[in-house]
Design an enzyme around this catalytic site. Structure first.
Site, PDB file in Angstrom:
ATOM      1  N   GLU B 209       0.792  -1.227   0.000  1.00  0.00           N
ATOM      2  CA  GLU B 209       0.000   0.000   0.000  1.00  0.00           C
ATOM      3  C   GLU B 209       0.824   1.277   0.000  1.00  0.00           C
ATOM      4  O   GLU B 209       0.628   2.150   0.858  1.00  0.00           O
ATOM      5  CB  GLU B 209      -0.939   0.016   1.216  1.00  0.00           C
ATOM      6  CG  GLU B 209      -1.879  -1.193   1.248  1.00  0.00           C
ATOM      7  CD  GLU B 209      -2.973  -1.063   2.295  1.00  0.00           C
ATOM      8  OE1 GLU B 209      -2.872  -0.176   3.159  1.00  0.00           O
ATOM      9  OE2 GLU B 209      -3.932  -1.837   2.227  1.00  0.00           O
ATOM     10  N   GLU B 387      -5.130  -8.522   1.236  1.00  0.00           N
ATOM     11  CA  GLU B 387      -5.788  -8.053   2.460  1.00  0.00           C
ATOM     12  C   GLU B 387      -7.261  -7.879   2.174  1.00  0.00           C
ATOM     13  O   GLU B 387      -7.639  -7.337   1.143  1.00  0.00           O
ATOM     14  CB  GLU B 387      -5.239  -6.704   2.966  1.00  0.00           C
ATOM     15  CG  GLU B 387      -3.880  -6.776   3.595  1.00  0.00           C
ATOM     16  CD  GLU B 387      -3.458  -5.443   4.236  1.00  0.00           C
ATOM     17  OE1 GLU B 387      -4.341  -4.638   4.580  1.00  0.00           O
ATOM     18  OE2 GLU B 387      -2.248  -5.236   4.376  1.00  0.00           O
TER      19      GLU B 387
END
Lengths: 486, 486, 486, 486
Positions: B209, B387
């Site tokens: 991320e 995720e």
């Protein structure tokens, strides 16, 4: 840690009216509850939901599927039912039986000889009887335990017509438990069932929650039970007939069975919110919580004079527990407090801050532990949890409810309570009386349209526990309310 | 029905800073995030929670226990992390590497030869390296898949000191990704890790991320990320350095590994609330959602000019997905709408009526399906859900979240998306950055006092699915939002 | 009972940026706040609401209507504003003034002679000045009291360009209160206004809530204030320049006026949640609550060394009070607690159980009484409540808020606090900075489309009190929180 | 805009049982409602609140104070009550009257000559009569209008003993409106009151909301009304006796008065939630909403055969309106829908999204307008709003409720409805029957401990309107629901 004995039973309970119907051909239209929930005036004023039992989970046809699921969840035992009206759609008044009455008119003895059984067979729907055999046999065939309860609320219309009672009064219409003849007819029904089905049964119960029948029926009209009549006298009368009906049914079953015969009672825990009213609440328990079972066990109760013919009629005790009733002193009286126990906020919280079910019932496992310890000391009888569960469509609290109440059972057993098993209410969603389908008590969700069954996550938690006969350490925390908020 | 391929992986993801600490000796104090969450001024103005990572779930010591649980839940794969600061508490600037820059100063090539690895070994904490080997080996020893991600947010203090940046400005303090040297140092770190740990790794990811780092760090100060600086210029600068850092780390890993190297990106679904803004929202996706990965895959993006040295640096794509961002036209602009997506009501509902997590994140599985289909068409790369999960301490919605998002994955795969596995965020509760321990993402509840682990009911649902590599029919309904209200 | 002195003033406060705009021709586009709330990036990331001040209540044009309403509600006094940027759209740097600095570079004296006033007139928008005269004169013409506050947050763009600051840093762009020249320019502005408008003014205030400017601007980026920069150093710098700006403006006004000159401060009540942290909270008050006014009254403060040129610059003190800040000890630190004071639940309740405003501000009148008693003892100055009110669109709590806070004022006066009046925030709904129009603080509802004014019920309660200069017995109970739940 | 005619009356309504008691000496213990709310069994099962009327607002003693307040709020008119039991604590059966019955036993005529009045005087509590004179005279002495309503629910215990009815059945205990003699006794009472008090009265009403008496008494047991009996037959019987009682009381009053005699009815608006059930809902209105008044106006109704002796017995119509009843088609039936109208969420919202009162009653002013237009067309009678108000302890919605319903009245008048006035329910908080003191309907809050009166803010809104006989433009917006959320 929380290890139950190897022979401790895990299972579930079902009743005829709430589970059987759902597919064409399974309806039993001529009972008091059927006409009551179909009555358009009752629906219009909101006394009943308008949901109809013939749209239910269809256990009558799909019992194998449900037994498969029960087995897959590690269940050993079922407490099932049998619909009086289904077997006897027509009156049994004319079938002979030896009835003895004392000078006060109490029915102190009923004998139902085999000749009467023969007569009853002519009236009975023997095909329905056969179908019940198949249902029970399917479960027994899996090597499992089966307990049969005879009465779970609906009465044949020829014995109780609540719409006529409402119109004409209880003297001019079939008045159900207000009619003394109900005691004898129930004994006949009990004898008939015991005669025919004892081979499939591991234990008997005469009736489920008689106290809800006489309370909701006569003094809690908001509950939506037939006949919705407000009379504390009628409540008393119905209660006395139910007590006698139990005792006479007990005797009748014993004629044809040597299994243990018990009764299932709707327990709660009358809980003082302050210390200085403990004596008053204890007195309330004597009068309201223990009176019925006292009568059929000790032969007398706080509000009932001794009768030999009632004594010793409980071999085991079925305990249904859902929540407490909290008491406080108000305007000088010790009274049940709104906002707690069964009158919390639907889907919200009780005034205690504890979460409530969709039904507004406060989650209060402490009450079960206290109750079991009290019952053990009082009666010294074998017990079984015959109902315990939660209306929780979203399965938000059911895992917590299950584990916290099992812990309560465990703790009571550690202190000596002789509890033989835990039967959840219930395996599947079903028809919750005046509330209809809105209150969902199932470990298993039922799509009432398609009759398909789906597991709720809590079913997997049940399986973990039932298969190991213990609460595994890694699930223990579920009993903790704090867990629910992080 | 919802059957995944036999080799589809089920597992979970963890990161160093959020999981490792908890027992004495496991702390890594000299990173930007450590000083940031300990800074009393940050705590005082509420930018960070005041919870401290050294009170976390202690994976550094208890990894065997967690691997046991993961295995028992049917998990095949883990995506783990490694803390840069733990390996390199001291600067690596002086370690030589061959760096090439273009005329604009871009770092177009970094070579880290074995001689540099030798130098790095002298600086590195080799005991920490050894401990990571043990952790990974324990999992690999079970015959499982292990994916290693190199960067999950904390930077060594010698590279980024956010408190000094705040005081003195980014030109006079270690400025992290605003410092061009970060690109080269990250490549050294990547080469070092690949050299030493490739034998235990099935697949590599350079970073997790990166977009959250540059957005929350520079233009979303309310998120509480270091350095909490408000500058759209700085955001752009950090983004470009992260892009280069990925590309150079990709090259560096490839020097010592022939495994696939990917990147994990924080995806969402920019979702138009009305039809007539679809074009604008599509353009927003180009600029904001796809730009980073476009750059390192195609070598150029909507807002980035073509560079050969960036092209083709993604072998596989890690997809993190939690919720959507809903767009509407307001005062003439197409803007993200409060009340939807990541800005719903904590523990309540989004304006769409859908439930939200404890974090206020709207549950929106449709976004994942649309996203995966879009990504498949755009990149034609193997993907993995790296995720996906929910802050839900009470486990109220996690089973629904899990099943509905897995269905979305299934549907996208049916349409051709090449998804190789599903890694849940996460196995256990952990340290949620500026939010601390309040946001609980675990299938497994962790008591942070005792470090004990307890299963949430959804963990059993996960197990049912992972062990069969399918959503069993009897759990399918959990994907249905209606189920949550009955 | 709750009788105020005959000369106690009731009224309301307004500021330029929040009230003036709304009809074409009233815009003031070249200020920091204007560009800040129009910036599309700020809107896109949610730092500001997207609501625009040019759609406001249009006081610039409709002031007569508002004065009519104020009069009808029994108001005696207004505290109004004047927009620096409106008068000086172009820089005033080149206008001469006699500036004295000490060895540390502090501005210890500024003189603005009439010759400078003449120069300023050439730069100023004299038509705007004339329009302000008309507004003030309309109110004064009704025989009422008028207090003029000079600075209420927007700075001219030539002095502060927050978008450029964000891009280039504070050294390379107009940096507002971080630029030392701001002190002198503010003194010029003050002198100019005093020279021209003193005849219409009954009392002066230099600035409103300087502490909110330096806190929200530099260390509370979530508040959405320009420049949204996270730096505790910058906060300190801005604070020191605001302190000097006040002192020099005080001097400048005094050159042209013999009225009293005060300052309006954003007070709160730092409130210990437990007894054993009282000492720590008292120290926090010294450093954070009292420091600014200490500096300009005593010439020194807990964190500021003594300076003769700052001493004695407060003739009266304007007290703005909305809620408390609650402190507790957390992880060893005494910290503000989320869930109380200004961080309660919007439209819900604080953790104390007290109701919160639409803004999430806990209703806490006790804080005002304690504060006033503390201020009275500390400074022995005349005071006026210059802001007090609630964002409460539905008018659910405003009557309670009003009466409970007036009681707090009354009680403090009984104990000796010299409070001269109560100015509500505010008469009408207006533009609440980064929050836009959503937060509605008016006794009077404004339909921003039609600009029509409508009374909220609390306006009638205000009238009852203001016209009698007492809380009538029949309204006393409104101060009682119990009343709100029956 | 919303200007009412100059002679339009503003005022309030009160009833004896709910308002009079509160100070020693004012109790009236021998009525059905008194024993009902004191019955410990009723309290224990939660049928009644446990609050007791003798702790009420004490209007019997404090009427002057309330009249002062009413006057100060601009009220012109009061509709008051008189307690049958207070005047006649002992039976009046033996007092002669000329009664005529038709062949079906209907009471078609009752004459109460002066000689009967004389006899009644011997039985009556003449002191109580005198005290009522004082109360009414105090109001009349202010030059105001007074309307007297004779029956507002409590019946003398000699006519109705609900506890005995519950025990013994309606045939063996005083059965109230199920006893045909009730018709005649009510006529005697009416004649007696008219004879003695006509000089103080501007208009008469025989009874208030007879429909609530027979519905809640016999078919809505959850409402907690005596005798809480579930019987649709009994409901019908009571309704017919109430119809006759009205007609005969009308005649009796006319013997001694030339004022107009009306009836006050509990109206609502049966509201179809979908278009395709409009016909069914219209039919429901005929049978349930209009039948009673049809009978005494036209002499016949949808469910009642024509009788000359009932025709033309309504000179004016009192309209009580609180909320609607929403209908939908469910399982094939057109039924009242839970979640709307009177069954919304207490203190929350109805399923329509509209706010509800503390009682859970949906705020629905449209229903009043539609109703008035319908009534005007149907009967062409003068009307008066004799009750309209809201249980809203916190005064959150009362101003909105008031203005929106007054607008509805205005609009109906514009379309031709002849409405003569608006009497709010009520001036002060009072005893809300089975609900006790929890439901607070007052413009004026009463502290039941001290009996002190305090204005709610809405009282000031009422005053603004009543004094000007219009909704001033500056308060118009209060009718808008949007205003309540900003």
């Amino acid at each position: 840690m929380y290890k139950f004995p190897k022979d401790f039973l895990f299972g579930y309970s079902w009743s005829g009216f709430q589970f059987e119907m759902g597919l064409p051909g399974s309806e039993v239209p001529n009972s008091d509850w059927w006409v009551w929930v179909h009555d358009i005036e009752n629906i219009a004023v909101g006394l009943v939901s308008g949901d109809l039992p013939e749209n239910g989970p269809a256990y009558w046809d799909l019992y194998k599927k449900d037994h498969d699921i029960a087995e897959s969840l590690g269940m050993d035992a079922i407490r099932g039912g049998i619909e009086w009206t289904r077997l006897f759609p027509r009156p049994t008044f004319d079938v002979k039986a030896h009835v003895e009455r004392d000078e006060k008119g109490n029915v102190v003895s009923v004998e139902v000889p085999e000749s009467s059984i023969r007569e009853l067979e002519k009236i009975a729907d023997m095909k329905a009887l056969e179908h019940y055999r198949e249902i029970y046999a399917d479960w027994k065939g899996r090597g499992k335990t089966f307990i049969l309860n005879l009465y779970h609320w609906p009465l044949p219309l020829w014995l109780h017509d609540p719409l006529k009672v409402r119109k004409l009064g209880p003297d001019r219409a079939p008045a159900g438990w207000l009619d003394d003849r109900s005691v004898v007819e129930f004994a006949k029904f009990a004898a008939f069932v015991a005669y025919h089905l004892d081979d499939l049964v591991d234990g008997w119960s005469t009736m489920n929650e008689p106290n809800v029948v006489y309370q909701n029926g006569y003094t809690r009209p908001a509950g939506g039970f037939p006949p919705g009549y407000l009379s504390f006298e009628a409540e008393r009368k119905a209660k006395m007939n139910l007590i006698q009906a139990h005792a006479r049914a007990y005797d009748a079953i014993k004629e044809y069975s040597d299994k243990e015969v018990g009764i299932i009672y709707a327990y709660t825990w009358p809980d003082p919110l302050r210390e200085d009213i403990e004596d008053e609440v204890r007195a309330i328990r004597e009068r309201e919580l223990y009176s019925f079972v006292d009568a059929v066990h000790f032969g007398k109760a706080a509000d009932i004079e001794e009768r030999e013919d009632l004594k010793g009629r409980v071999d085991w005790l079925g305990v249904n527990y859902y929540s407490r009733i909290a008491f406080d002193r108000v305007n000088g009286h010790v009274l049940p407090m709104p906002g707690y126990g069964f009158s919390g906020e639907r889907g919200g919280h009780a005034r205690s801050g504890r979460p409530c079910s969709d039904f507004g019932w406060e989650i209060y496992p402490e009450g079960l532990e206290k109750l079991l310890r009290d019952l053990a000391k009082r009666y010294n009888l074998p017990m079984m949890i015959t109902e315990n569960g939660i209306a929780d469509a979203a399965d938000r609290y059911r895992s917590h409810y299950l584990v916290s109440h099992l812990k309560a059972v465990y703790e009571a057993m550690k202190e000596g309570a002789d509890v033989r098993g835990y039967l959840h209410w219930s395996l599947t969603d079903n028809y919750e009386w005046a509330q209809g389908f809105r209150m969902r008590f199932g470990l298993v969700y039922v799509d009432m349209e398609t009759k398909k069954r789906y597991l709720r996550p809590s079913a997997l938690v049940f399986r973990e526990i039932a298969t190991g006969k213990e609460i595994p350490e890694e699930l223990e925390h579920l009993s903790n309310l704090d867990f629910l908020v992080g």
